[in-house]
Design a protein around this motif. Structure first.
Motif, short mmCIF file in Angstrom:
data_model
loop_
_atom_site.label_atom_id
_atom_site.label_comp_id
_atom_site.label_asym_id
_atom_site.label_seq_id
_atom_site.Cartn_x
_atom_site.Cartn_y
_atom_site.Cartn_z
N ALA A 48 -15.11 -0.89 35.19
CA ALA A 48 -14.65 -1.41 33.90
C ALA A 48 -15.70 -1.13 32.82
CB ALA A 48 -14.35 -2.91 33.99
N GLN A 49 -16.97 -1.29 33.20
CA GLN A 49 -18.02 -0.96 32.23
C GLN A 49 -18.05 0.53 31.93
OE1 GLN A 49 -22.70 -1.06 32.38
NE2 GLN A 49 -21.95 -3.12 32.04
N ALA A 50 -17.81 1.36 32.94
CA ALA A 50 -17.80 2.81 32.73
C ALA A 50 -16.71 3.19 31.74
CB ALA A 50 -17.61 3.54 34.06
N SER A 138 -20.14 -8.72 28.93
CA SER A 138 -19.41 -8.57 30.18
C SER A 138 -20.38 -8.43 31.35
CB SER A 138 -18.41 -7.42 30.06
OG SER A 138 -18.68 -6.40 30.97
N GLN A 139 -21.52 -7.81 31.08
CA GLN A 139 -22.53 -7.70 32.14
C GLN A 139 -23.11 -9.07 32.48
OE1 GLN A 139 -24.79 -4.13 32.03
NE2 GLN A 139 -26.44 -4.91 33.30
N ALA A 140 -23.22 -9.94 31.48
CA ALA A 140 -23.67 -11.31 31.75
C ALA A 140 -22.65 -12.02 32.64
CB ALA A 140 -23.87 -12.07 30.44
N ALA A 141 -21.37 -11.71 32.42
CA ALA A 141 -20.33 -12.29 33.27
C ALA A 141 -20.48 -11.78 34.70
CB ALA A 141 -18.95 -11.95 32.72
N ASP A 142 -20.73 -10.46 34.86
CA ASP A 142 -20.93 -9.90 36.20
C ASP A 142 -22.02 -10.67 36.95
OD1 ASP A 142 -19.27 -7.84 35.33
OD2 ASP A 142 -20.92 -6.45 34.90
N ILE A 143 -23.10 -10.90 36.23
CA ILE A 143 -24.28 -11.49 36.88
C ILE A 143 -24.06 -12.96 37.20
CG2 ILE A 143 -26.72 -12.07 36.51
CD1 ILE A 143 -26.87 -9.49 34.74
N ASP A 156 -34.24 0.39 31.87
CA ASP A 156 -33.32 0.44 30.74
C ASP A 156 -32.38 -0.77 30.71
OD1 ASP A 156 -32.14 1.44 33.11
OD2 ASP A 156 -30.50 2.29 31.95
N GLN A 157 -32.32 -1.49 31.83
CA GLN A 157 -31.41 -2.64 31.91
C GLN A 157 -32.08 -3.96 31.51
OE1 GLN A 157 -27.98 -2.47 32.73
NE2 GLN A 157 -28.57 -0.39 32.19
N GLU A 158 -33.37 -3.88 31.18
CA GLU A 158 -34.10 -5.10 30.83
C GLU A 158 -33.43 -5.88 29.68
OE1 GLU A 158 -38.24 -4.17 30.57
OE2 GLU A 158 -38.76 -6.11 31.44
N1 TRP Z 1 -25.27 -1.39 33.21
C1 TRP Z 1 -25.55 -1.00 34.57
C2 TRP Z 1 -25.86 0.49 34.58
O1 TRP Z 1 -25.49 1.19 33.67
C3 TRP Z 1 -24.42 -1.30 35.52
C4 TRP Z 1 -24.11 -2.76 35.58
C5 TRP Z 1 -22.97 -3.37 35.14
C6 TRP Z 1 -24.94 -3.78 36.12
N2 TRP Z 1 -23.03 -4.71 35.35
C7 TRP Z 1 -24.22 -5.00 35.96
C8 TRP Z 1 -26.20 -3.80 36.71
C9 TRP Z 1 -24.77 -6.23 36.36
C10 TRP Z 1 -26.73 -5.02 37.12
C11 TRP Z 1 -26.01 -6.22 36.94
O2 TRP Z 1 -26.44 0.97 35.52
#
Ligand code: TRP
Length: 364
Positions: A48-50, A138-143, A156-158
Motif C-alpha cells: 500500500a505504501q509502494a 500510515s507508517q505510524a499506523a503500521d508500527i 533514511d527511516q529515522e
Molecule cells: N518506508 C519503509 C521503506 O521504504 C517501508 C515501511 C513501511 C516500514 N511501513 C513501515 C518500515 C513500518 C518500518 C516500519 O523501506
C-alpha cells in the motif's frame, strides 16, 4: 509484567531486494528473529505504501510482492518464528491512519526530511499525491497496530520513526495511555547505514543500475564487483590509494569478517593491514576485488540457493503470506479496538454512555 518486546519492519515491493537492504536491515532482522530476545516479530511487504508513489503502475507492485517474499525467505526469515504479511490486506491500518491524521499538522509533514527528499527525487513539487504526502502517518499506523517496540530500518527511516513516536505521545496524551512508543534500531556499522551503489554513488537504486541483488547469479555478482568504482587516481599498482569513498573498501567494511582473511587472503592479518597496504601503494585493485568477490559469493550463495528452493512452490508462498495476514489482522484488530475505546467511539459496547444519555433525555 514488563511490556512485550515486539519487532516490526517492512519493505516496499518495488523491486527485488539488494545487498543494501540486506546489510541495512535484513541480516539484522534474521539475527533478531533467531535471538529469542523478542516475543513477536512482524515483517511485512508494504504494497500500500509502494502505491503512494506508483499509483499508475500497480502491476509493478503486484509483481514484486512475491519477489520480496522470496528474498525474505531466502535470507532466513522463518514463518514459524516471524509473522510475514502484506500491508494492504490489513484494513485496520487504514482506520488507524484516519484517526492519526488528526494528530499531525500539514507543516509537520512538510518538515519531514525523508518526505522532502523523496518529493524532490520524484519531481512531485507541484503535484504531490495526498497519499504520498501522508505516508508517514500510515507508517505510524503500521508500527503502532502491532505495538512494535523495536523497528530495525535504515537511516533514511529515522524521520518516520520520530514522527510515529510523536503520534504515539500525542495520542496517549489526549486519549490516555494506549499506544506503544517504538525505538529505531539502526545498523551498528557505519558502512551498513548507507551502502553505496557499485558506481560509488550515494545510494543503491534500481534506476541507477548500481545494485547487487540478493538473487543475482554468481556471474552477475563477479561482473559487478569487477567493474566496481574504486579510487580513480589509483592508476598503477604502486600508486598510493584512497580508502575513503572507495566502494570496494566500503563493501569490505560491511561484509568482511576476520575469518575471511584466513580463508581467502592469508597474507594479511586483518582489514586494517589491507587498507594500510593499499594506502601505501603496492596493492592492486584487482586483488582487493577478488577478495571481496570471494566474501560476497560466500555470503550470497546460500541465500541464492534457498531462493531457488522456495521458487519451486510459489502457491505455498502465497499460502504462507495469507496465514501471516490472518495473524497480523487479528493483532491489528485488537489494537484498533483499544484505540476506539480510548477515543470513546465504541458506542455500542459502552453501557455507561447509553445509561448516561438515557438519563439525560429523561431529564433526570
Ligand atoms: N518506508 C519503509 C521503506 O521504504 C517501508 C515501511 C513501511 C516500514 N511501513 C513501515 C518500515 C513500518 C518500518 C516500519 O523501506
Amino acid at each position: 509484567m514488563g511490556k512485550e518486546k515486539i519487532i516490526l519492519t517492512g519493505d516496499r515491493p518495488t523491486g527485488r531486494l539488494h545487498i543494501g537492504h540486506y546489510v541495512g536491515s535484513l541480516r539484522r532482522r534474521v539475527e533478531l528473529q533467531n535471538s529469542g530476545l523478542f516475543d513477536k516479530t512482524f515483517i511485512f511487504i508494504a504494497d500500500a505504501q509502494a502505491l503512494t508513489d506508483n499509483m499508475d503502475n500497480p502491476e509493478k507492485v503486484r509483481q514484486n510482492v512475491i519477489e520480496v517474499a522470496l528474498d525474505y525467505l531466502a535470507c532466513g526469515l522463518d514463518p514459524t518464528k516471524s509473522t510475514i504479511f502484506i500491508q494492504s490486506q490489513i484494513p485496520e491500518l487504514c482506520e488507524l491512519s484516519f484517526y492519526y491524521m488528526n494528530l499531525v499538522t500539514v507543516s509537520r509533514l512538510q518538515r519531514n526530511p525523508t518526505v522532502k527528499t523523496e518529493i524532490q527525487m520524484r519531481n512531485f513539487e507541484t503535484s504531490i499525491p495526498v497519499g504520498f504526502f501522508t505516508y508517514p502517518i500510515s507508517q505510524a499506523a503500521d508500527i503502532t497496530a502491532f505495538k512494535a517496540t523495536t523497528v530495525p530500518v535504515g537511516e533514511d527511516q529515522e524521520p518516520m520513526i520520530e514522527q510515529a513516536r510523536e503520534i504515539v505521545r500525542r495520542f496517549n496524551h489526549i486519549y490516555g495511555e494506549t499506544l506503544v512508543e517504538p525505538e529505531i534500531l539502526l545498523p551498528d556499522n557505519a558502512a551498513c547505514l548507507r551502502l553505496p551503489g557499485t558506481d560509488g554513488k550515494a545510494k543503491m537504486s534500481k534506476s541507477l543500475g548500481n545494485c547487487i541483488y540478493l538473487s543475482d547469479t554468481a556471474d552477475e555478482v563477479t561482473k559487478k564487483i569487477k567493474s566496481m568504482y574504486t579510487d580513480p587516481n589509483h592508476l598503477r599498482v604502486d600508486d598510493p590509494g584512497q580508502i575513503e569513498g572507495n566502494t570496494v573498501f566500503t563493501y569490505l567494511d560491511a561484509f568482511c569478517r576476520p575469518e575471511h582473511f584466513e580463508r581467502y587472503l592469508p597474507d594479511y592479518p586483518n582489514l586494517a593491514e589491507l587498507k594500510a597496504h593499499y594506502q601505501r601503494g603496492g596493492l592492486g585493485d584487482m586483488k582487493v576485488k577478488k577478495f571481496l568477490t570471494a566474501i560476497m559469493q560466500e555470503e550470497l550463495e546460500p541465500i541464492r540457493n534457498r531462493r531457488k528452493e522456495f521458487e519451486k512452490d510459489i502457491p505455498a508462498i502465497y499460502e504462507m503470506l495469507k496465514k501471516g495476514c490472518d495473524v497480523a489482522r487479528a493483532q491489528a484488530a485488537n489494537t484498533l479496538d483499544e484505540v476506539r475505546r480510548a477515543m470513546k467511539i465504541n458506542y455500542f459496547d459502552d453501557a455507561e454512555l447509553i445509561a448516561e444519555q438515557s438519563k439525560k433525555f429523561k431529564g433526570e
